[in-house]
Structure formats: structure tokens, C-alpha cells
Write a protein that holds these residues in place. Structure first.
Motif, short mmCIF file in Angstrom:
data_model
loop_
_atom_site.label_atom_id
_atom_site.label_comp_id
_atom_site.label_asym_id
_atom_site.label_seq_id
_atom_site.Cartn_x
_atom_site.Cartn_y
_atom_site.Cartn_z
N SER A 293 -12.84 4.28 -0.70
CA SER A 293 -12.21 4.37 0.62
C SER A 293 -11.06 5.37 0.59
O SER A 293 -10.47 5.63 -0.47
CB SER A 293 -11.69 2.99 1.04
OG SER A 293 -10.63 2.59 0.17
N GLU A 295 -8.26 4.83 1.85
CA GLU A 295 -7.04 4.06 1.57
C GLU A 295 -6.71 4.07 0.08
O GLU A 295 -5.59 4.38 -0.32
CB GLU A 295 -7.21 2.60 2.04
CG GLU A 295 -7.13 2.42 3.53
CD GLU A 295 -7.28 0.95 3.91
OE1 GLU A 295 -6.79 0.57 4.98
OE2 GLU A 295 -7.91 0.20 3.13
N SER A 298 -5.86 7.48 -1.21
CA SER A 298 -4.49 7.80 -0.83
C SER A 298 -3.50 7.12 -1.76
O SER A 298 -2.46 7.71 -2.13
CB SER A 298 -4.23 7.37 0.62
OG SER A 298 -2.90 7.66 1.01
N CYS A 299 -3.81 5.90 -2.18
CA CYS A 299 -2.95 5.21 -3.14
C CYS A 299 -2.90 5.96 -4.47
O CYS A 299 -1.82 6.12 -5.08
CB CYS A 299 -3.47 3.79 -3.39
SG CYS A 299 -3.27 2.65 -2.01
N ILE A 320 0.36 2.74 2.31
CA ILE A 320 -0.78 2.69 3.24
C ILE A 320 -0.61 1.59 4.28
O ILE A 320 -1.56 1.28 5.02
CB ILE A 320 -2.11 2.51 2.48
CG1 ILE A 320 -2.13 1.19 1.72
CG2 ILE A 320 -2.38 3.70 1.57
CD1 ILE A 320 -3.51 0.85 1.15
N LYS A 322 -0.27 -1.70 4.05
CA LYS A 322 -1.10 -2.88 3.87
C LYS A 322 -0.35 -3.89 3.02
O LYS A 322 0.64 -3.57 2.36
CB LYS A 322 -2.43 -2.53 3.19
CG LYS A 322 -3.32 -1.60 3.99
CD LYS A 322 -3.88 -2.28 5.23
CE LYS A 322 -4.83 -1.37 5.99
NZ LYS A 322 -5.43 -2.06 7.17
#
Length: 397
Positions: A293, A295, A298-299, A320, A322
């Protein structure tokens, strides 16, 4: 009998090299010259007095020219000008002076000269010999006819290199870009745009780099350095980093063409900075694993760009937007590793880069990568790579 007017049109359409056909010193037809430019074109006395056929003439301030005589018609072709370097204001002034062109046509002359394609002297001679073969049917050797010897070129280059090396030693100037290039390429391969940007800006502020002299003209020097850099970054950085090969080569070609159109050193340097970031961004996108993903990717990018900070799982989750529990579970599910494990892996990779491409001490590297103390850093490094940091540096410098 060849229609030389038609020949001129075809020749120019193929090479974009200005060409004119003369009989009795009268221009019968020419291609490549602006129609609104008065025909004050002067034939170089050097070419007219040349005994060999074809003949070439070159000067740094007026360009490269060639003449090809045609025995059947007592006419001749004149080729040029073309230039192997960039067009300067001085070249424009010399061209207008040599050809007695009035000042009011300076704008037209400038546009004309900038539009002329650049050819090296060696390539120009081959074009001239090709033209001679097509018109006069005689095959000539470039080395024998123009007295161009590969050995003489090698001797001249060797002489210049010896002189340059001596002066560099006398002035304590040696190329200092190798380790800079290696570290830069590592960031490109990692797709680490943020750290690359920080590295470039930090280098500009702290590390004076001594580059080799590739041209006498400053703008040509900047362009030559750019050509070397974009090729190196593409082949040794982007492709190993995962960027598709054909896309990389097309991007290299595009940047080279863009560079050649620029007319200032600052513009070339700005293009180079943006080129490096562009390649790195593209590598980052290409490295997105199948099924991962955006997400979690990006992490991973966030972690890679904050290795010199004491980042926590909460910092990664905040990046992100979350929850901590969500990020921990999703990261483990998609990568097979915990966030803590991935952070340590990234720090170890960066430690290898710092050991190979910088002179930072072990304690400085340990502190930079946020280890509590140097012994702990050394133990972790040895556990990962089965070699001590000092031994790794010794064997990879």
C-alpha cells in the motif's frame, strides 16, 4: 549533370549544415542562411588559397568551414559555419566583422548562429569527405588527407594531462568528487529524495569540490560536467535502483538535449539539481513493491529520511495520520518486519554509506544515527554484517 541547387536542399535537410554553391565567385544557391540576411558572405582567403581538395579551416572565434571544388564546373561548395562549442557574444561580433554585415542585422545573425548545429572538428571532416565522395567520386582517408593522426591526438592529450597534473599538485588541487559521487548514487538507488536534497545542500555549504577541467569555455565546462553526471546517475544510480532501463535512457537523452539548449551556467546548475531529484523521485516510485500500500511505502520513506532523528513508532503513525496499532499491524503484514526492525536495517545501510564515503569517526556515525553509545553501534553493526565497522571501512575505502 547534378542539379547543385537541388543537391544543396537535400544536403541541408539531412545535416542542417549551412551550404552554398558558387561559380565564378558568384553564389548560385545557398541553404541554411536566413532569407532576410544580406548576402555579405565572405569566403575565407585561407580556403580559397588552399591547394588540397577538399580543404577545411577552423578558428575559435569564427567557426569551422570547408570548401569542396568541382573540377567539371569550376565551381565549389562552401560549408559552414559550424561550431564545436557554444556561441558567445564575441563569436557573433567576429562573424559579423569577417563578413562585413551591418550592425542592424545583429539580431538575425544571432538567431542564425544559435540555430546552427554543433559538430566536432573530426565529424565535420568526415562530412566533408562524404560530400567529396558523392560529388567527385574520390575516396580519401581522413588521417592522410587532413593529416589527422590518432597518435598525435593521444600525444597532445597526454601532454595536457601531464601539465595539468603537475599544476594540480603544485596548487594542491586534486579531484575530490569520488566519494561525493558514490554517496550521491546511493541516495538515488534508494529513492531517498529528502536525504539527497539535504546532502546536496549540505555539500554546497561545507565541502568544496574540485572538478576536472573539461573545456576552456566556462559554459561548455558546466555542460560537459552535466553530461557526465546525468549519464552516471542514470546508469549507476537509477537503473540499479529499479528504474526501467529504456525509461532511464530516454530520460538521459531528454536531459542532455535540454542542457544543450541552455545559455547560462546558472541554468545548467539549476537543471542538474532538479535532474538529480527527478531521477530519485522516479526510483522511489519504481521501488513500490507489488501489493504494498502507499501508506506503508510512505512510512518506509519517512523512516529512510529521518535516520538521524530518534523516531518512534508513534512518529511513523503520525506521518500517515493513522493509529499506532493500525500502523504496527499493517507494516508487519506487508513487510514481514516490525517497524523497529526496519528502522535498524535502514540505519545499518546508512552506516555502511557513511563508513565508505565520509571521513566521519565511529563515534560521530554512532551519534548521527542515534545510537546510545559507540560500543552499542559497533555490536549491532557486527551482528548485521559479521564484520566490525573499522574493518568494513578498511576493506571498502
Amino acid at each position: 549533370m547534378i542539379d547543385f541547387s537541388i543537391f544543396c536542399r537535400y544536403f541541408y535537410a539531412s545535416w542542417y549544415l549551412p551550404i552554398a554553391y558558387y561559380e565564378n565567385d558568384q553564389c548560385i544557391h545557398c541553404e541554411g542562411f536566413p532569407s532576410d540576411l544580406p548576402k555579405y558572405y565572405t569566403i575565407s582567403r585561407v580556403l580559397l588559397s588552399a591547394t588540397q581538395n577538399p580543404a577545411a579551416y577552423t578558428a575559435s572565434d569564427t567557426g569551422i568551414y570547408g570548401i569542396l571544388r568541382i573540377p567539371q564546373t569550376n565551381g565549389y561548395f562552401l560549408l559552414g559555419p559550424t561550431f564545436s562549442g557554444t556561441i558567445s557574444d564575441e563569436i557573433i561580433r567576429c562573424y559579423m566583422s569577417d563578413n562585413t554585415i551591418p550592425k542592424e542585422y545583429e539580431s538575425e545573425v544571432t538567431q542564425f548562429l544559435y540555430a546552427v548545429p554543433h559538430y566536432s572538428y573530426n565529424r565535420f571532416l568526415h562530412i566533408l569527405l562524404f560530400l567529396h565522395f558523392m560529388i567527385n567520386g574520390e575516396e580519401l582517408s581522413i588521417t592522410e588527407h587532413f593529416n589527422v593522426s590518432d597518435m598525435s591526438y593521444e600525444t597532445e592529450i597526454a601532454s595536457r594531462l601531464t601539465k595539468y597534473s603537475y599544476l594540480a599538485r603544485e596548487e594542491q588541487q586534486q579531484h575530490g568528487t569520488y566519494f561525493f559521487e558514490r554517496r550521491l548514487l546511493e541516495y538515488v538507488k534508494q529513492g531517498n529524495t529528502k536525504q539527497l536534497r539535504a546532502f546536496l545542500l549540505d555539500t554546497v555549504m561545507k565541502m568544496p569540490l574540485i572538478e576536472g577541467k573539461l573545456a576552456d569555455d566556462p559554459l561548455r565546462q558546466a555542460k560537459n560536467l552535466f553530461l557526465g553526471t546525468v549519464t552516471l546517475v542514470g546508469k549507476d544510480g537509477a537503473i540499479p535502483g529499479g528504474l526501467e532501463i529504456e525509461q532511464t535512457y530516454q530520460l538521459i537523452d531528454t536531459y542532455i538535449q535540454e542542457c544543450e539548449r541552455l545559455q547560462s551556467i546558472d541554468a545548467v546548475k539549476n537543471l542538474q539539481f532538479n535532474m538529480l531529484l527527478d531521477f530519485t523521485n522516479r526510483v522511489a516510485q519504481a521501488q513500490l513493491p507489488e501489493g504494498m500500500s502507499e501508506e506503508i511505502f510512505s512510512c518506509m520513506q519517512f523512516i529512510a529520511t529521518h535516520l538521524n532523528e530518534s523516531i518512534t513508532i508513534s512518529d511513523v503513525a503520525e506521518h500517515i495520520k493513522k493509529s499506532r496499532a493500525y500502523v504496527v499491524a499493517k507494516f508487519k503484514s506487508e513487510t514481514g518486519k516490525t517497524i523497529g526492525e526496519y528502522i535498524m536495517e535502514c540505519r545499518m545501510r546508512e552506516a555502511k554509506n557513511l563508513l565508505r564515503y565520509t571521513e566521519m569517526s565511529l563515534s560521530e556515525i554512532s551519534e548521527y544515527l542515534c545510537f546510545s553509545n559507540q560500543p552499542y553501534f559497533q555490536n549491532v553493526f557486527k551482528r548485521y554484517f559479521r564484520i566490525t565497522p573499522a574493518k568494513y571501512r578498511q576493506t571498502h575505502k
